[in-house]
Design a protein around this motif. Structure first.
Motif, PDB file in Angstrom:
ATOM      1  N   ARG A  80      40.334  64.126  35.474  1.00  0.00           N
ATOM      2  CA  ARG A  80      39.457  63.744  36.593  1.00  0.00           C
ATOM      3  C   ARG A  80      40.071  62.592  37.378  1.00  0.00           C
ATOM      4  O   ARG A  80      39.940  62.528  38.604  1.00  0.00           O
ATOM      5  CB  ARG A  80      38.064  63.357  36.095  1.00  0.00           C
ATOM      6  N   ASP A 124      42.730  63.932  39.649  1.00  0.00           N
ATOM      7  CA  ASP A 124      42.078  64.541  40.812  1.00  0.00           C
ATOM      8  C   ASP A 124      41.530  63.470  41.752  1.00  0.00           C
ATOM      9  O   ASP A 124      41.686  63.561  42.971  1.00  0.00           O
ATOM     10  CB  ASP A 124      40.927  65.458  40.378  1.00  0.00           C
ATOM     11  N   ALA A 125      40.879  62.467  41.185  1.00  0.00           N
ATOM     12  CA  ALA A 125      40.290  61.392  41.996  1.00  0.00           C
ATOM     13  C   ALA A 125      41.367  60.664  42.785  1.00  0.00           C
ATOM     14  O   ALA A 125      41.170  60.331  43.957  1.00  0.00           O
ATOM     15  CB  ALA A 125      39.538  60.405  41.099  1.00  0.00           C
ATOM     16  N   SER A 129      38.784  60.050  45.668  1.00  0.00           N
ATOM     17  CA  SER A 129      37.364  60.261  45.410  1.00  0.00           C
ATOM     18  C   SER A 129      36.767  59.161  44.533  1.00  0.00           C
ATOM     19  O   SER A 129      37.001  59.120  43.320  1.00  0.00           O
ATOM     20  CB  SER A 129      37.150  61.621  44.740  1.00  0.00           C
ATOM     21  N   GLN A 178      34.425  60.825  41.854  1.00  0.00           N
ATOM     22  CA  GLN A 178      35.033  61.316  40.616  1.00  0.00           C
ATOM     23  C   GLN A 178      35.341  60.160  39.669  1.00  0.00           C
ATOM     24  O   GLN A 178      35.176  60.297  38.458  1.00  0.00           O
ATOM     25  CB  GLN A 178      36.301  62.114  40.917  1.00  0.00           C
ATOM     26  N   GLU A 185      32.177  59.353  37.989  1.00  0.00           N
ATOM     27  CA  GLU A 185      31.873  60.293  36.901  1.00  0.00           C
ATOM     28  C   GLU A 185      32.584  59.859  35.612  1.00  0.00           C
ATOM     29  O   GLU A 185      31.979  59.840  34.536  1.00  0.00           O
ATOM     30  CB  GLU A 185      32.319  61.701  37.287  1.00  0.00           C
TER      31      GLU A 185
END
Length: 127
Positions: free
Chosen positions: A95, A98-99, A104, A107, A110
């Motif tokens: 994650r 990806d972030a 993001s 993310q 999260e």
């Protein structure tokens, strides 16, 4: 007026070294999680302020800490719990990749939520 900030950094580093040397494995995990959560907050701030190079440094630190937490798991004694923690740590790493790529903050939030739950569990074990 307040002295050299480098002296304060040296003091902080020495204090951390002393606390680390005296810590139990349980306390070390909590220290790592605290540092990780602090760095996640910094990473979000870097994204919001568009400091992308510093964001990358923060995300890399977070991933390094997650990898250290994973490698420190005792799969023999921890059994299913250790396997589940490893899975959660791996999920958090992906994650964060990806972030970082998508810039993001959500993310990262999260991941922060997952790690706060894990931190509460570790703190509860020490009580």
């Amino acid at each position: 007026m307040y002295g050299n900030s480098n002296n304060f950094k040296q003091y902080q580093d020495a204090d951390l070294a002393i606390r680390t040397a005296a810590a139990t494995p349980h306390q070390l995990v909590i220290m790592l999680l605290n540092g990780l959560l602090d760095e996640l907050i910094r990473a979000k701030g870097h994204i919001q302020a568009r400091r992308f190079e510093r964001k990358t440094e923060s995300i890399t630190k977070c991933i390094d800490i997650l990898n250290a937490l994973t490698s420190a798991l005792d799969y023999e004694r921890g059994g299913e719990l250790a396997l589940r923690l490893a899975g959660l740590y791996d999920y958090c790493v992906y994650r964060l990749y990806d972030a970082s790529h998508q810039l993001s903050v959500e993310q990262i939030g999260e991941v922060e939520e997952i790690l706060r739950n894990i931190q509460e569990g570790w703190e509860g074990m020490g009580a």
